[in-house]
Write an enzyme that holds these catalytic residues in place. Structure first.
Site, PDB file in Angstrom:
ATOM      1  N   TYR A  53      88.751  -0.416 -30.523  1.00  0.00           N
ATOM      2  CA  TYR A  53      88.373   0.739 -31.342  1.00  0.00           C
ATOM      3  C   TYR A  53      89.161   1.958 -30.914  1.00  0.00           C
ATOM      4  O   TYR A  53      89.845   1.924 -29.891  1.00  0.00           O
ATOM      5  CB  TYR A  53      86.860   1.000 -31.262  1.00  0.00           C
ATOM      6  CG  TYR A  53      86.324   1.278 -29.874  1.00  0.00           C
ATOM      7  CD1 TYR A  53      86.257   2.580 -29.366  1.00  0.00           C
ATOM      8  CD2 TYR A  53      85.882   0.245 -29.045  1.00  0.00           C
ATOM      9  CE1 TYR A  53      85.761   2.833 -28.091  1.00  0.00           C
ATOM     10  CE2 TYR A  53      85.387   0.496 -27.772  1.00  0.00           C
ATOM     11  CZ  TYR A  53      85.339   1.785 -27.305  1.00  0.00           C
ATOM     12  OH  TYR A  53      84.847   2.041 -26.044  1.00  0.00           O
ATOM     13  N   TYR A  99      93.244   6.467 -17.508  1.00  0.00           N
ATOM     14  CA  TYR A  99      91.905   7.054 -17.554  1.00  0.00           C
ATOM     15  C   TYR A  99      91.098   7.020 -16.263  1.00  0.00           C
ATOM     16  O   TYR A  99      90.038   7.633 -16.187  1.00  0.00           O
ATOM     17  CB  TYR A  99      91.104   6.407 -18.693  1.00  0.00           C
ATOM     18  CG  TYR A  99      91.693   6.714 -20.049  1.00  0.00           C
ATOM     19  CD1 TYR A  99      91.514   7.965 -20.627  1.00  0.00           C
ATOM     20  CD2 TYR A  99      92.475   5.786 -20.730  1.00  0.00           C
ATOM     21  CE1 TYR A  99      92.086   8.275 -21.848  1.00  0.00           C
ATOM     22  CE2 TYR A  99      93.045   6.089 -21.956  1.00  0.00           C
ATOM     23  CZ  TYR A  99      92.849   7.336 -22.513  1.00  0.00           C
ATOM     24  OH  TYR A  99      93.421   7.640 -23.713  1.00  0.00           O
TER      25      TYR A  99
HETATM   26  C1  LIG Z   1      98.499   9.238 -22.777  1.00  0.00           C
HETATM   27  C2  LIG Z   1      98.793  10.644 -23.306  1.00  0.00           C
HETATM   28  C3  LIG Z   1      97.724  11.019 -24.309  1.00  0.00           C
HETATM   29  C4  LIG Z   1      98.783  11.591 -22.101  1.00  0.00           C
HETATM   30  O1  LIG Z   1      98.824  12.936 -22.565  1.00  0.00           O
HETATM   31  P1  LIG Z   1      99.403  14.116 -21.664  1.00  0.00           P
HETATM   32  O2  LIG Z   1      98.981  15.387 -22.286  1.00  0.00           O
HETATM   33  O3  LIG Z   1     100.845  13.882 -21.409  1.00  0.00           O
HETATM   34  O4  LIG Z   1      98.601  13.898 -20.298  1.00  0.00           O
HETATM   35  P2  LIG Z   1      98.337  15.045 -19.212  1.00  0.00           P
HETATM   36  O5  LIG Z   1      99.557  15.896 -19.094  1.00  0.00           O
HETATM   37  O6  LIG Z   1      97.063  15.729 -19.492  1.00  0.00           O
HETATM   38  O7  LIG Z   1      98.180  14.160 -17.924  1.00  0.00           O
HETATM   39  C5  LIG Z   1      97.047  14.191 -17.112  1.00  0.00           C
HETATM   40  C6  LIG Z   1      97.288  13.264 -15.956  1.00  0.00           C
HETATM   41  O8  LIG Z   1      97.421  11.929 -16.431  1.00  0.00           O
HETATM   42  C7  LIG Z   1      98.668  11.371 -16.044  1.00  0.00           C
HETATM   43  N1  LIG Z   1      99.125  10.550 -17.149  1.00  0.00           N
HETATM   44  C8  LIG Z   1      99.241  10.926 -18.431  1.00  0.00           C
HETATM   45  N2  LIG Z   1      99.654   9.886 -19.172  1.00  0.00           N
HETATM   46  C9  LIG Z   1      99.793   8.853 -18.340  1.00  0.00           C
HETATM   47  C10 LIG Z   1     100.219   7.524 -18.527  1.00  0.00           C
HETATM   48  N3  LIG Z   1     100.569   7.076 -19.721  1.00  0.00           N
HETATM   49  N4  LIG Z   1     100.242   6.699 -17.461  1.00  0.00           N
HETATM   50  C11 LIG Z   1      99.889   7.174 -16.233  1.00  0.00           C
HETATM   51  N5  LIG Z   1      99.494   8.444 -15.996  1.00  0.00           N
HETATM   52  C12 LIG Z   1      99.464   9.265 -17.046  1.00  0.00           C
HETATM   53  C13 LIG Z   1      99.558  12.564 -15.797  1.00  0.00           C
HETATM   54  O9  LIG Z   1     100.615  12.255 -14.931  1.00  0.00           O
HETATM   55  C14 LIG Z   1      98.595  13.546 -15.189  1.00  0.00           C
HETATM   56  O10 LIG Z   1      98.330  13.175 -13.862  1.00  0.00           O
HETATM   57  P3  LIG Z   1      97.938  14.266 -12.775  1.00  0.00           P
HETATM   58  O11 LIG Z   1      96.777  15.037 -13.313  1.00  0.00           O
HETATM   59  O12 LIG Z   1      97.638  13.458 -11.568  1.00  0.00           O
HETATM   60  O13 LIG Z   1      99.154  15.116 -12.634  1.00  0.00           O
HETATM   61  C15 LIG Z   1     100.167  10.703 -23.991  1.00  0.00           C
HETATM   62  O14 LIG Z   1     101.154  10.304 -23.084  1.00  0.00           O
HETATM   63  C16 LIG Z   1     100.285   9.840 -25.218  1.00  0.00           C
HETATM   64  O15 LIG Z   1     100.015  10.287 -26.313  1.00  0.00           O
HETATM   65  N6  LIG Z   1     100.725   8.566 -25.084  1.00  0.00           N
HETATM   66  C17 LIG Z   1     100.950   7.700 -26.232  1.00  0.00           C
HETATM   67  C18 LIG Z   1      99.658   7.334 -26.969  1.00  0.00           C
HETATM   68  C19 LIG Z   1      98.658   6.674 -26.057  1.00  0.00           C
HETATM   69  O16 LIG Z   1      98.969   5.711 -25.374  1.00  0.00           O
HETATM   70  N7  LIG Z   1      97.434   7.217 -26.038  1.00  0.00           N
HETATM   71  C20 LIG Z   1      96.350   6.702 -25.243  1.00  0.00           C
HETATM   72  C21 LIG Z   1      95.530   5.836 -26.119  1.00  0.00           C
HETATM   73  S1  LIG Z   1      94.241   5.025 -25.258  1.00  0.00           S
END
Ligand SMILES: CC(C)(COP(=O)(O)OP(=O)(O)OC[C@H]1O[C@@H](n2cnc3c(N)ncnc32)[C@H](O)[C@@H]1OP(=O)(O)O)[C@@H](O)C(=O)NCCC(=O)NCCS
Length: 435
Positions: free
Chosen positions: A435, A153
Site C-alpha cells: 500500500y 525508516y
Molecule cells: C526516500 C526519500 C523520500 C528521502 O527524502 P529526503 O528528503 O531526501 O530525505 P531526508 O533528507 O529527510 O533524509 C533524512 C535522513 O534519511 C536518510 N535517507 C534518506 N533517504 C534515504 C535512503 N533512500 N536510504 C538511506 N537513507 C536515506 C538521509 O541520509 C537522512 O539521514 P540523517 O538524518 O541521518 O542525515 C527520497 O529519496 C525519495 O523520494 N526517494 C524515491 C521514492 C521513494 O523511494 N520513497 C519512499 C517510498 S517508501
C-alpha cells in the site's frame, strides 16, 4: 471511517513542520479532496518520485475518484519554474491493523516522495516527524507503511514487523500431497470477484496479524476494474465454493507464455484469499495442476505457508523473503494493550525514541486482562527490557523473537527467553499486499 480517522484526515499541519520548511523557503500544505487540479499536480509528483512516466487523464481521473480518503500533503517550492507540482508528497489515512487476538487503529502512510532536485535537505525528516506528531497527538497507537527501500525508516522508529515470502514453484517437481478440498472451483468475472472480495477479505484479515483493511482503490486495481489498470483483460478470477454454497476463497491470476515451450508457461497468482483450510487447499491445488503450466509464482505470502507441507518435493519451491509491513509504535501503552498474550507475566520496558514521541518506562502485565502503565522508573523484581521504539515495534506482532533481537544486539533484556514466551504468537504475521 472512524471519528479518529475523520479528525486526522483534516487535522491542521504541525506548527513545527510549517516553520522548519518555511525556514528553507518551502511551503507545506494539504491538497484538499475536491481540488482536482491540485490532486493532478500532486499525483504528478508521486509518479515522478517513483520513477514513473507522465500521468494521463485516465490515470488522473481514476486516482482522483478513489483517493479522497487520503490525507495528501505537498511541499511546494514557489521559487521553481513549475511551482504547482510539489517537491515532496506524503499521504496517510486511518487503517485497522490486525494484531494477535484483535485489531488496532493505525496511521497508514504511503506516497512518500521528495523530488530528486530537493533530496537530502531534510524534507522527509520534517514531514515524517510532523505527521507522526499529529497522528500520535490525536491518538493513533501506531503508524504503518510498506517501503521501497529498507534503509529509510529505521531512523524514524519504524521496523519490519511482518515479512513477505515470494514463491517460485517448479510444478512438475512439486506434486500435490495436500488434502482434497470438498468444494468446487469455478471461474467468475473480474467484476464478480471484485464484488465478493471485500467481505471475504474482512473475514480473513482480522485473524491474520499484520494485515490491514484494504485501502480504497486497491480492490479495483487487483481486479482490473478501474480504467487505469493496464492489461486488466489478462487477469482471470476463480472462486472456491464450499459444499454448503459459501464462497470461501477467491484467486486472481495471470499467465506469461513460454514462447520456447508452450507447455511450460508461468501462472502468477496475484492474490489468493482463503477463509477456510479447504478453500486454501482447493485453490492451491487448482494452480498446481493446471495444464500447460511449468511454474507458479506468488508473492506477499507468509513465511510459514501450509503450502510447503502440501507438496511432495519441498525443494520444488524457491522461496525468497523480504521485510514488508513496517510498524512504528506511537503510544506504547495503547499498542501493547491492543494485543493478546498467551502467557501470564509482567515485564518492564525502558523505551527510547529518536523522535521523542513514545519514550518512557512501561510495565506490561499480561494475562487474561492486559494492563500497561507508564511509570517513573522500572520496578524492582520485574524483568526489564531496554530497547528503542523500533525494536518494540518489531516485536509487537510476534514476527521476531526477543531472543533473536537480543543476540543481534538490538535490545538488552534481563530474561530474553521469558520475554520471548510473552510475545510469541501462534500465527506468523503477514501482509498480503502493498500500500
Ligand atoms: C526516500 C526519500 C523520500 C528521502 O527524502 P529526503 O528528503 O531526501 O530525505 P531526508 O533528507 O529527510 O533524509 C533524512 C535522513 O534519511 C536518510 N535517507 C534518506 N533517504 C534515504 C535512503 N533512500 N536510504 C538511506 N537513507 C536515506 C538521509 O541520509 C537522512 O539521514 P540523517 O538524518 O541521518 O542525515 C527520497 O529519496 C525519495 O523520494 N526517494 C524515491 C521514492 C521513494 O523511494 N520513497 C519512499 C517510498 S517508501
Amino acid at each position: 471511517m472512524t471519528e479518529l480517522d475523520d479528525t486526522f484526515h483534516s487535522a491542521a499541519l504541525d506548527a513545527d513542520l510549517r516553520s522548519a520548511l518555511e525556514a528553507q523557503g518551502l511551503r507545506v500544505g494539504r491538497v484538499s479532496d475536491d481540488d482536482r487540479p491540485g490532486t493532478d499536480r500532486w499525483l504528478d509528483a508521486v509518479a515522478r518520485g517513483f520513477l514513473d512516466g507522465e500521468r494521463n487523464d485516465t490515470h488522473r481521473q481514476a486516482f482522483f475518484d478513489r483517493t479522497a480518503y487520503r490525507r495528501k500533503i505537498g511541499v511546494f517550492d514557489d521559487s521553481g519554474p513549475d511551482a504547482a507540482v510539489p517537491v515532496a508528497s506524503f499521504a496517510s489515512w486511518g487503517a485497522e491493523l490486525s494484531v494477535p487476538g484483535g485489531t488496532v487503529p493505525a496511521c497508514a502512510i504511503s506516497s512518500v516522495t521528495v523530488a530528486p532536485t530537493h533530496r537530502r535537505r531534510g524534507i522527509l525528516r520534517q514531514v515524517m516527524a510532523g505527521e507522526l506528531r499529529t497522528a500520535a497527538g490525536l491518538g493513533y497507537p501506531l503508524a504503518i507503511l510498506t517501503v521501497s527501500e529498507s534503509g529509510i525508516y529505521g531512523r524514524f522508529g519504524f521496523a519490519p514487523a511482518a515479512h513477505a515470502a515470494h514463491w517460485k514453484i517448479d510444478v512438475r517437481r512439486a506434486r500435490w500431497t495436500g488434502p482434497d478440498a470438498p468444494g468446487r472451483i469455478d471461474f467468475v468475472t473480474r467484476e464478480e470477484g471484485r464484488r465478493l472480495a471485500p467481505a471475504l477479505h474482512d473475514r480473513i484479515r482480522v485473524t491474520s496479524p499484520g494485515e490491514i483493511d484494504m485501502p480504497g482503490g486497491h480492490w479495483d486495481r487487483f481486479y482490473g476494474t478501474r480504467p487505469d489498470v493496464e492489461k486488466a483483460e489478462e487477469r482471470r478470477v476463480v472462486q472456491y465454493r464450499s459444499p454448503e454454497g459459501e464462497v470461501d476463497g477467491l484467486a486472481i491470476y495471470s499467465i506469461s507464455h513460454n514462447h520456447d515451450d508452450f507447455a511450460a508457461s508461468t501462472v502468477e497468482v496475484i492474490q489468493l484469499l482463503a477463509a477456510t483450510d479447504a478453500a486454501y487447499a482447493g485453490l492451491w491445488r487448482f494452480f498446481l495442476s493446471m495444464d500447460l503450466i511449468g511454474t507458479v509464482t506468488a508473492g506477499e505470502l507468509s513465511l510459514d505457508e501450509p503450502l510447503w507441507w502440501m507438496i511432495a518435493d519441498q525443494r520444488a519451491a524457491t522461496i525468497t523473503t523480504r521485510d514488508h509491513q513496517y510498524l512504528r509504535i506511537l503510544d506504547v501503552p495503547a499498542a501493547l494493550a491492543a494485543r493478546r498474550y498467551d502467557v501470564t507475566d509482567t515485564v518492564a520496558f525502558e523505551v527510547t525514541d529518536p523522535l521523542g514521541i513514545a519514550s518512557g518506562v512501561f510495565v506490561l502485565s499480561a494475562g487474561e486482562d492486559v494492563g500497561v502503565d507508564a511509570v517513573a522508573e522500572a520496578p524492582v523484581g520485574v524483568p526489564l527490557v531496554r530497547l528503542s521504539v523500533a525494536e518494540l515495534s518489531a516485536l509487537l506482532l510476534g514476527g521476531v523473537s526477543p531472543v533473536t533481537l537480543a543476540k543481534a544486539g538490538r535490545l538488552d533484556a534481563d530474561e530474553p527467553d521469558r520475554v520471548a514466551r510473552l510475545f510469541a504468537s501462534t500465527t506468523t504475521p503477514r501482509l498480503s499486499f502493498w500500500y
